[in-house]
Scaffold this motif. Structure first.
Motif, PDB file in Angstrom:
ATOM      1  N   MET A  88       0.835  -1.187   0.000  1.00  0.00           N
ATOM      2  CA  MET A  88       0.000   0.000   0.000  1.00  0.00           C
ATOM      3  C   MET A  88       0.882   1.253   0.000  1.00  0.00           C
ATOM      4  SD  MET A  88      -2.701  -1.195   2.967  1.00  0.00           S
ATOM      5  CE  MET A  88      -3.665   0.318   2.887  1.00  0.00           C
ATOM      6  N   ARG A  89       0.413   2.308  -0.603  1.00  0.00           N
ATOM      7  CA  ARG A  89       1.140   3.576  -0.550  1.00  0.00           C
ATOM      8  C   ARG A  89       1.059   4.142   0.868  1.00  0.00           C
ATOM      9  NH1 ARG A  89      -1.123   6.033  -6.310  1.00  0.00           N
ATOM     10  NH2 ARG A  89       0.201   4.717  -7.636  1.00  0.00           N
ATOM     11  N   LEU A  90       2.117   4.831   1.262  1.00  0.00           N
ATOM     12  CA  LEU A  90       2.169   5.350   2.625  1.00  0.00           C
ATOM     13  C   LEU A  90       1.187   6.490   2.850  1.00  0.00           C
ATOM     14  CD1 LEU A  90       5.993   5.311   3.404  1.00  0.00           C
ATOM     15  CD2 LEU A  90       4.266   3.549   3.804  1.00  0.00           C
ATOM     16  N   GLN A  91       0.953   7.313   1.852  1.00  0.00           N
ATOM     17  CA  GLN A  91      -0.045   8.386   1.903  1.00  0.00           C
ATOM     18  C   GLN A  91       0.066   9.222   3.180  1.00  0.00           C
ATOM     19  OE1 GLN A  91      -3.750   6.224   1.198  1.00  0.00           O
ATOM     20  NE2 GLN A  91      -3.633   6.694  -0.981  1.00  0.00           N
ATOM     21  N   THR A  92       1.198   9.884   3.321  1.00  0.00           N
ATOM     22  CA  THR A  92       1.432  10.704   4.507  1.00  0.00           C
ATOM     23  C   THR A  92       1.723  12.141   4.098  1.00  0.00           C
ATOM     24  OG1 THR A  92       2.982  11.059   6.335  1.00  0.00           O
ATOM     25  CG2 THR A  92       3.787   9.760   4.507  1.00  0.00           C
ATOM     26  N   ASP A  93       0.992  13.074   4.681  1.00  0.00           N
ATOM     27  CA  ASP A  93       1.084  14.494   4.295  1.00  0.00           C
ATOM     28  C   ASP A  93       2.480  15.095   4.450  1.00  0.00           C
ATOM     29  OD1 ASP A  93      -1.565  14.230   3.752  1.00  0.00           O
ATOM     30  OD2 ASP A  93      -2.281  15.620   5.280  1.00  0.00           O
ATOM     31  N   PRO A  94       3.243  14.780   5.532  1.00  0.00           N
ATOM     32  CA  PRO A  94       4.558  15.408   5.660  1.00  0.00           C
ATOM     33  C   PRO A  94       5.490  15.168   4.472  1.00  0.00           C
ATOM     34  CG  PRO A  94       3.904  14.457   7.748  1.00  0.00           C
ATOM     35  CD  PRO A  94       2.892  14.012   6.745  1.00  0.00           C
ATOM     36  N   THR A  95       5.341  14.023   3.793  1.00  0.00           N
ATOM     37  CA  THR A  95       6.195  13.789   2.619  1.00  0.00           C
ATOM     38  C   THR A  95       5.793  14.705   1.475  1.00  0.00           C
ATOM     39  OG1 THR A  95       4.760  12.011   1.782  1.00  0.00           O
ATOM     40  CG2 THR A  95       6.555  11.381   3.267  1.00  0.00           C
ATOM     41  N   VAL A  96       4.501  14.990   1.359  1.00  0.00           N
ATOM     42  CA  VAL A  96       4.024  15.912   0.319  1.00  0.00           C
ATOM     43  C   VAL A  96       4.583  17.313   0.589  1.00  0.00           C
ATOM     44  CG1 VAL A  96       1.998  16.877  -0.839  1.00  0.00           C
ATOM     45  CG2 VAL A  96       1.927  14.544   0.088  1.00  0.00           C
ATOM     46  N   ILE A  97       4.520  17.715   1.849  1.00  0.00           N
ATOM     47  CA  ILE A  97       5.029  19.039   2.228  1.00  0.00           C
ATOM     48  C   ILE A  97       6.518  19.149   1.918  1.00  0.00           C
ATOM     49  CG2 ILE A  97       5.466  20.563   4.199  1.00  0.00           C
ATOM     50  CD1 ILE A  97       2.875  19.443   5.443  1.00  0.00           C
ATOM     51  N   TYR A  98       7.271  18.082   2.203  1.00  0.00           N
ATOM     52  CA  TYR A  98       8.705  18.121   1.924  1.00  0.00           C
ATOM     53  C   TYR A  98       8.971  18.250   0.427  1.00  0.00           C
ATOM     54  CZ  TYR A  98      13.689  17.230   2.426  1.00  0.00           C
ATOM     55  OH  TYR A  98      15.058  17.354   2.406  1.00  0.00           O
ATOM     56  N   GLY A  99       8.144  17.609  -0.373  1.00  0.00           N
ATOM     57  CA  GLY A  99       8.295  17.737  -1.818  1.00  0.00           C
ATOM     58  C   GLY A  99       8.088  19.150  -2.304  1.00  0.00           C
ATOM     59  N   ILE A 100       7.315  19.939  -1.554  1.00  0.00           N
ATOM     60  CA  ILE A 100       7.058  21.338  -1.907  1.00  0.00           C
ATOM     61  C   ILE A 100       8.163  22.250  -1.397  1.00  0.00           C
ATOM     62  CG2 ILE A 100       5.469  23.278  -1.598  1.00  0.00           C
ATOM     63  CD1 ILE A 100       3.233  21.151  -1.237  1.00  0.00           C
ATOM     64  N   THR A 101       8.541  22.077  -0.132  1.00  0.00           N
ATOM     65  CA  THR A 101       9.498  22.998   0.501  1.00  0.00           C
ATOM     66  C   THR A 101      10.944  22.553   0.360  1.00  0.00           C
ATOM     67  OG1 THR A 101       9.441  21.857   2.639  1.00  0.00           O
ATOM     68  CG2 THR A 101       7.748  23.537   2.240  1.00  0.00           C
ATOM     69  N   GLN A 102      11.177  21.264   0.080  1.00  0.00           N
ATOM     70  CA  GLN A 102      12.530  20.694   0.064  1.00  0.00           C
ATOM     71  C   GLN A 102      13.224  20.889   1.421  1.00  0.00           C
ATOM     72  OE1 GLN A 102      13.965  19.302  -3.258  1.00  0.00           O
ATOM     73  NE2 GLN A 102      11.761  19.112  -3.122  1.00  0.00           N
ATOM     74  N   GLY A 103      12.416  21.034   2.466  1.00  0.00           N
ATOM     75  CA  GLY A 103      12.976  21.210   3.800  1.00  0.00           C
ATOM     76  C   GLY A 103      13.445  22.615   4.093  1.00  0.00           C
ATOM     77  N   GLU A 104      13.224  23.540   3.173  1.00  0.00           N
ATOM     78  CA  GLU A 104      13.686  24.924   3.352  1.00  0.00           C
ATOM     79  C   GLU A 104      12.537  25.794   3.849  1.00  0.00           C
ATOM     80  OE1 GLU A 104      15.621  26.335  -0.140  1.00  0.00           O
ATOM     81  OE2 GLU A 104      17.061  24.666  -0.204  1.00  0.00           O
ATOM     82  N   GLY A 105      12.336  25.792   5.138  1.00  0.00           N
ATOM     83  CA  GLY A 105      11.282  26.603   5.729  1.00  0.00           C
ATOM     84  C   GLY A 105      10.008  25.824   5.959  1.00  0.00           C
ATOM     85  N   ILE A 106       9.017  26.532   6.483  1.00  0.00           N
ATOM     86  CA  ILE A 106       7.725  25.947   6.847  1.00  0.00           C
ATOM     87  C   ILE A 106       6.691  26.298   5.783  1.00  0.00           C
ATOM     88  CG2 ILE A 106       5.949  25.846   8.634  1.00  0.00           C
ATOM     89  CD1 ILE A 106       8.689  24.790   9.493  1.00  0.00           C
ATOM     90  N   LEU A 107       5.828  25.351   5.423  1.00  0.00           N
ATOM     91  CA  LEU A 107       4.786  25.614   4.432  1.00  0.00           C
ATOM     92  C   LEU A 107       3.816  26.670   4.937  1.00  0.00           C
ATOM     93  CD1 LEU A 107       3.641  24.886   1.659  1.00  0.00           C
ATOM     94  CD2 LEU A 107       2.290  23.090   2.780  1.00  0.00           C
ATOM     95  N   GLY A 108       3.406  26.559   6.196  1.00  0.00           N
ATOM     96  CA  GLY A 108       2.586  27.602   6.808  1.00  0.00           C
ATOM     97  C   GLY A 108       1.136  27.617   6.390  1.00  0.00           C
ATOM     98  N   ARG A 109       0.657  26.576   5.755  1.00  0.00           N
ATOM     99  CA  ARG A 109      -0.751  26.493   5.345  1.00  0.00           C
ATOM    100  C   ARG A 109      -1.103  25.027   5.127  1.00  0.00           C
ATOM    101  NH1 ARG A 109      -0.538  24.999   0.170  1.00  0.00           N
ATOM    102  NH2 ARG A 109       1.211  25.679  -1.154  1.00  0.00           N
TER     103      ARG A 109
END
Length: 385
Positions: free
Chosen positions: A281-302
């Motif tokens: 099954m896919r892990l389907q976890t939001d923090p990995t999606v957020i990391y794909g957006i920010t690359q770990g550089e700062g907080i998404l904030g939304r």
């Protein structure tokens, strides 16, 4: 007559020798006897201080009973010139001999004022605190966020003191980029870090530093500590894990770290992801999606958008199969250990129990049960809105 005088002189000398011997024996007993303090005491030795000054200070505080005996004992044991500057914790009932050993032994200060640079998920906070010898707990004297708050006078004062201790503390779940960026504001350190270290390679922990220490050396120490933790965890892993290497352990541990802030849940959350990996099954976890957006550089904030949940990135576990290619943060020891020794459950779903992350999650085995848990959470969101 002369015989009488000589006899009296010899008698006087013998008496004097006995008195001297008695005085020496008394001094030795005083020097090694238990001290008068009923609680621990923090003794501060200033830079350039002398044993005489220390003895007067200790006598005034009631830590020792006789300053002269203290000084003579230090002289007799050849320790007077070995006095070290710093703040030293003297335990209750410590003898003068023990105190002399403590203030001449050297090494890091064990009490007094400490400045802690706390690198957190959102920002770094600088805390000035002092150890209360009576309770063994730290009392916070001042705190501020560099670049946002005015620097308190307390901080300026303790920075000028030669015996102030310094510490850099990493929160669990910070990214490597965040660590390097915040280290730039730790003004007691020197030098630069050439590049951001690999994600997950820094151990969240507390590190004692000295004025002038190089940032790059501190980062190396963080990496060495994380490697030690990871190697030990890998050696002690349970059989049958769907993890092929220590690197995959680190990836899974970083996801566990970002998914729960509740220590008691780490093993259960780990079991969910392990069960999903075993079932394909896919892990389907939001923090990995957020990391794909920010690359770990700062907080998404939304919150995440539906389009972002569907967007293909190497870290989006709603899209990719299995683990992402790298960790998404620096996991702590507890999350690493949970990854190699998850709880034994059948859970494959979980959702937050309340709107407060500290309240943990509701776990489920079936999709129907999970959907009910999600519906309950959505009702809470609706009530808040």
């Amino acid at each position: 007559m002369w015989r009488s005088i000589a006899s009296n002189g010899i008698t006087f000398l013998i008496v004097a020798l006995f008195l001297m011997a008695g005085l020496i024996l008394w001094g030795q007993r005083e020097y090694t006897a238990q001290g008068p303090t009923e609680t621990s005491v923090c003794v501060r030795v200033p830079s350039g201080g002398t044993m005489s000054e220390v003895s007067r200070d200790l006598e005034a505080q009631g830590v020792i009973t006789n300053g002269t005996v203290f000084r003579l004992g230090a002289d007799y044991t050849d320790k007077t010139q070995r006095l070290k500057a710093g703040s030293f914790l003297v335990p209750e009932s410590a003898s003068m001999a023990e105190i002399v050993d403590i203030v001449t032994r050297g090494g890091a200060s064990t009490c007094g004022t400490e400045v802690v640079y706390r690198i957190g998920i959102n920002r770094m906070q600088v805390v000035v605190r002092e150890l209360d010898p009576g309770t063994g707990r730290y009392v916070e004297n001042a705190a501020f966020v560099p670049g946002e708050d005015e620097v308190p006078e307390t901080y300026t004062q303790v920075r000028a003191q030669g015996d102030t201790r310094y510490r850099v503390a990493l929160a669990e779940g910070v990214t490597s980029w965040q660590v390097i960026e915040e280290l730039k504001d730790v003004e007691v350190l020197s030098g630069e870090v050439a590049e951001v270290p690999p994600e997950g390679s820094l151990a969240p922990d507390s590190y004692e530093v000295r004025v002038g220490d190089e940032r790059s050396r501190l980062v190396e120490q963080m990496q060495q500590r994380q490697q030690t933790i990871l190697s030990a965890a890998w050696e002690g892993r349970v059989d049958g894990l769907p993890l092929a290497s220590p690197e995959e352990v680190l990836i899974l541990a970083s996801i566990i770290e970002k998914e729960t802030g509740t220590p008691d849940e780490r093993g259960v959350v780990a079991s969910v992801f392990v069960n999903r990996l075993e079932r394909g099954m896919r892990l389907q976890t939001d923090p990995t999606v957020i990391y794909g957006i920010t690359q770990g550089e700062g907080i998404l904030g939304r919150g995440l958008r539906q389009s972002e949940l569907r967007a293909a990135t190497p870290w989006n576990t709603y899209v990719i199969e299995g683990l992402p290619p790298t960790p998404i943060a620096n996991p702590g020891r507890a999350s690493i250990e949970a990854a190699v020794n998850p709880d034994d459950t059948d859970f494959v779903f979980f959702v937050a129990r309340t709107l407060d992350p500290k309240d943990g999650h509701n776990f489920a085995v079936t999709l129907d049960e999970h959907n009910r848990n999600v519906a309950a959470y959505r009702r809470l969101e609706a009530e808040r809105n």
